[in-house]
Write a protein that holds these residues in place. Structure first.
Motif, PDB file in Angstrom:
ATOM      1  N   ASP A   1      94.871  55.478  25.335  1.00 22.69           N
ATOM      2  CA  ASP A   1      94.214  56.000  26.330  1.00 22.69           C
ATOM      3  C   ASP A   1      92.927  57.328  26.201  1.00 22.69           C
ATOM      4  N   LEU A   2      93.075  57.679  25.334  1.00 24.14           N
ATOM      5  CA  LEU A   2      92.181  58.747  25.064  1.00 24.14           C
ATOM      6  C   LEU A   2      90.809  57.752  24.998  1.00 24.14           C
ATOM      7  N   LEU A   3      90.771  56.953  23.990  1.00 24.29           N
ATOM      8  CA  LEU A   3      89.454  56.007  23.778  1.00 24.29           C
ATOM      9  C   LEU A   3      88.444  55.538  25.174  1.00 24.29           C
ATOM     10  N   ASN A   4      89.600  55.694  25.748  1.00 23.14           N
ATOM     11  CA  ASN A   4      88.982  54.703  26.905  1.00 23.14           C
ATOM     12  C   ASN A   4      88.480  55.646  27.782  1.00 23.14           C
ATOM     13  N   GLN A   5      89.126  57.133  27.748  1.00 20.91           N
ATOM     14  CA  GLN A   5      88.461  57.889  28.307  1.00 20.91           C
ATOM     15  C   GLN A   5      87.303  58.290  27.941  1.00 20.91           C
ATOM     16  N   ILE A   6      86.638  57.996  26.554  1.00 28.86           N
ATOM     17  CA  ILE A   6      85.965  58.288  25.993  1.00 28.86           C
ATOM     18  C   ILE A   6      85.104  57.226  26.432  1.00 28.86           C
ATOM     19  N   LEU A   7      85.204  56.390  25.722  1.00 25.22           N
ATOM     20  CA  LEU A   7      84.495  54.844  26.331  1.00 25.22           C
ATOM     21  C   LEU A   7      84.007  54.669  28.035  1.00 25.22           C
ATOM     22  N   GLU A   8      84.629  55.131  28.844  1.00 25.09           N
ATOM     23  CA  GLU A   8      83.604  55.299  30.147  1.00 25.09           C
ATOM     24  C   GLU A   8      82.754  56.253  30.689  1.00 25.09           C
ATOM     25  N   GLU A   9      82.712  57.109  29.170  1.00 27.39           N
ATOM     26  CA  GLU A   9      81.277  58.685  29.484  1.00 27.39           C
ATOM     27  C   GLU A   9      80.398  58.193  28.529  1.00 27.39           C
ATOM     28  N   GLU A  10      81.111  57.346  27.643  1.00 26.58           N
ATOM     29  CA  GLU A  10      79.991  57.391  26.416  1.00 26.58           C
ATOM     30  C   GLU A  10      79.826  55.105  26.649  1.00 26.58           C
ATOM     31  N   SER A  11      78.067  54.817  26.168  1.00 25.21           N
ATOM     32  CA  SER A  11      78.383  53.602  26.261  1.00 25.21           C
ATOM     33  C   SER A  11      78.890  52.628  24.240  1.00 25.21           C
ATOM     34  N   GLY A  12      78.966  51.880  24.657  1.00 28.93           N
ATOM     35  CA  GLY A  12      79.258  51.786  23.033  1.00 28.93           C
ATOM     36  C   GLY A  12      80.925  50.513  23.231  1.00 28.93           C
ATOM     37  N   THR A  13      81.044  50.409  21.527  1.00 32.24           N
ATOM     38  CA  THR A  13      82.751  50.173  21.004  1.00 32.24           C
ATOM     39  C   THR A  13      83.426  51.792  20.221  1.00 32.24           C
ATOM     40  N   LEU A  14      84.411  51.401  20.045  1.00 31.41           N
ATOM     41  CA  LEU A  14      85.153  52.151  18.899  1.00 31.41           C
ATOM     42  C   LEU A  14      84.478  50.779  17.397  1.00 31.41           C
TER      43      LEU A  14
END
Length: 95
Positions: free
Chosen positions: A9-22
């Protein structure tokens, strides 16, 4: 490798704002063992791309064999989201 639901859930929030992957990458050696780094970024040419708990994850081929037993946990703190990689090999720094 696993990503907990809270980390997802936290990573989804970050990935919505920044392009790319973990991205998990080789970050040098510490005490004779490879160090694994973690960032949000574009996959490198020789990365393996996986979807783990719906999160796109690029894994550096040099450390891919080390990632199978790992779990990524995450929690929200006052400073922002914090992530931890569990299951890394124990390092013997006494040598």
């Amino acid at each position: 490798m696993e990503i907990t639901d809270q980390a997802r859930d936290l990573l989804n929030q970050i990935l919505e704002e920044e392009s790319g992957t973990l991205r998990l990458f080789f970050a040098g050696f510490g005490c004779g063992e490879p160090d694994i780094g973690m960032t949000i970024g574009e996959p490198e040419a020789d990365d393996e791309l996986h979807y783990i708990n719906s999160i796109p994850v690029a894994i550096d081929q040099r450390i891919a064999h080390l990632t199978e037993p790992l779990t990524i946990e995450g929690k929200q703190t006052m400073e922002g989201p914090k992530f931890q990689i569990l299951g890394l090999p124990e390092k013997n720094c006494d040598d």
